[in-house]
Scaffold this active site. Structure first.
Site, short mmCIF file in Angstrom:
data_model
loop_
_atom_site.label_atom_id
_atom_site.label_comp_id
_atom_site.label_asym_id
_atom_site.label_seq_id
_atom_site.Cartn_x
_atom_site.Cartn_y
_atom_site.Cartn_z
N CYS A 198 -5.75 3.07 9.63
CA CYS A 198 -6.36 2.50 8.42
C CYS A 198 -6.35 0.97 8.51
CB CYS A 198 -5.59 2.92 7.17
SG CYS A 198 -5.48 4.70 6.94
N GLU A 220 -1.76 -7.53 6.54
CA GLU A 220 -2.54 -6.83 7.57
C GLU A 220 -2.12 -7.25 8.98
OE1 GLU A 220 -4.37 -4.39 7.46
OE2 GLU A 220 -4.91 -4.21 5.35
#
Ligand code: TGC
Ligand code: FAD
Length: 359
Positions: free
Chosen positions: A213, A338
């Site tokens: 993801c 991230e």
């Protein structure tokens, strides 16, 4: 969004539900996914949308990334038909908000160490799951209707679709954030959260589930960071054209033009890199280490551009009347989430040398 952002940023409060509905109506939520009301557009189109949204504010792009590339993508990629039917149409319309809980207070860069756990309440595959633990720094957490939570089980790391109304689940908002203020960031607390057997994402096994993801969301950031940088540069060029110093507009000085030229070069290189990676993604050949190259370079350059633009506006550069300091400030979060810049350096280093230097 743009006119309201200075106020939302200062108040550290956004109308998340209204924004989600509006973004959903425009087709931005799960834009690169197919079916379930999603727009079904390609990676480059999705990336360019991230670029334009982040030109307004990184927090707005975060709302879109976390919804579409993390929460929706996890369900779309790894979920059961029932999970997809239940959540994706409402999420693509912005009627339900999702969040993605991977990071924990003691495990950010190293999610393999996670302590949040899920145990079966019995020995059969149809028995309930009971989740305990906590997640930290979760975008959209306090406003989410559904949380995709990654937890340790006897069978390794697995993902769970957790309606936030489930007893034992709470999501206190994190206060005193000095960056990404136009975004909701929360802790997720799971205290004996009981879920049916059907809550587990059947197709995600091990850490490759959540990391898969992350590739999606990181891809959007590669474009998005260039949007923030472009907004800074456009602001600086407009300002310098009107600002008179020593009897001439600031744009008439070679020193200013050198700054503007160098920034334009890096900005355009970054956009070209993003589009190139987008074309690879369209072909299905984009590798995780190439995503790391894009995220590392474009966020690092966006911060450098924002800081240089700030010098052109000088004192006005720190004012909320202009977007530059807000972008510079947001990009500090974008550099960290991230995968930090160091994590991406190590991913690239591993690809170059064949040696993992994480541990
Ligand atoms: P490692 O042993 O390398 O890998 C474990 C398993 O995962 C596979 N894998 C990947 N799969 C898909 N995509 C990737 N990028 C992958 N990287 C690795 C790998 O093949 C292996 O599979 P298998 O089947 O053999 O089990 O894992 P490691 O424990 O050494 O960790 C590697 C590392 C450090 C790169 C990884 O853990 C990492 O990326 N850490 C950073 C964590 C991170 O980025 N967290 C972000 C949380 S979400 C967020 O920040 C949202 S911000 C809001 C917004 O987006 O706006
Ligand atoms: P740490 O992992 O503690 O790292 C500390 C420092 O050590 C960093 O400089 C790091 O690069 C460095 N470091 C780590 N490992 C190594 C190594 N092996 N070698 C050398 N240096 C190393 N997470 C989610 O799951 N969902 C979300 O929605 C989400 N949203 C976020 C929103 C915001 C605004 C922020 C700030 C964070 C969000 N995060 C989210 C968390 C984010 O992904 C983590 O903060 C990030 O992965 C880094 O983890 P950490 O902060 O625990 O830093």
């Amino acid at each position: 969004m743009r006119p309201a952002l200075p106020e939302w940023f200062e108040a550290a409060s956004i109308p998340a539900r209204e924004l989600a509905k509006e973004l959903g109506a425009l087709g931005f939520l799960g834009m690169h996914l197919t079916g379930y009301g999603c727009a079904g557009l390609g990676p480059v189109a999705y990336g360019l949308a991230c670029l334009e949204i982040e030109a307004a504010d990184s927090g707005m792009r975060s709302l879109v990334s976390v919804q579409g590339s993390l929460a929706m993508y996890a369900i779309w990629k790894y979920g059961s038909d029932e999970q997809k039917e239940e959540w994706l149409p409402r999420m693509s319309a912005g009627e339900a908000i999702g969040c993605f809980g991977l990071t924990e207070p003691d495990f950010g860069s190293n999610p393999a160490g996670m302590r949040t756990n899920a145990r079966r309440d019995g020995s059969s595959d149809t028995d309930d799951w009971v989740l305990n633990g906590s997640k930290m720094w979760i975008t959209n957490g306090s406003v989410a209707d559904v949380a995709v939570v990654w937890a340790r089980t006897d069978d390794g790391v697995r993902g769970f679709v957790v309606p936030t109304s489930t007893p034992g689940f709470s999501a206190p908002e994190i206060k005193q954030k000095m960056s990404l203020r136009a975004s909701v960031t929360s802790e997720l607390v799971l205290e004996d959260v009981r879920l049916p057997a059907s809550a587990m994402l059947p197709e995600a096994r091990g850490l490759s589930g959540p990391l898969g993801c992350l590739n999606e969301a990181r891809f959007g950031i590669i474009f998005g960071a260039m949007g923030a940088a472009r907004d800074c540069l456009e602001t600086a060029i407009a300002y310098a054209g009107e600002r008179i110093v020593f009897d001439k507009p600031l744009t008439a000085y070679q020193l200013t033009q050198a700054k503007l030229a160098d920034m334009a070069v890096e900005l355009n290189k970054g956009v070209l890199l993003a589009v190139h990676l987008g074309r690879l993604k369209e072909k299905g050949t984009l590798r995780p280490e190439q995503v790391s190259v894009g995220k590392l370079n474009n966020v690092r350059e966006a911060i450098a551009i924002a800081r240089e633009c700030r010098t052109i506006l000088a004192a006005n550069g720190i004012s909320g009347e202009y977007p530059i300091m807000r972008h510079a400030n947001n990009l500090e979060s974008v550099l960290t989430y991230e995968g930090t810049s160091e994590v991406h350096q190590l991913v690239i280093g591993q690809a170059l040398t064949g040696q993992s230097a994480f541990r």
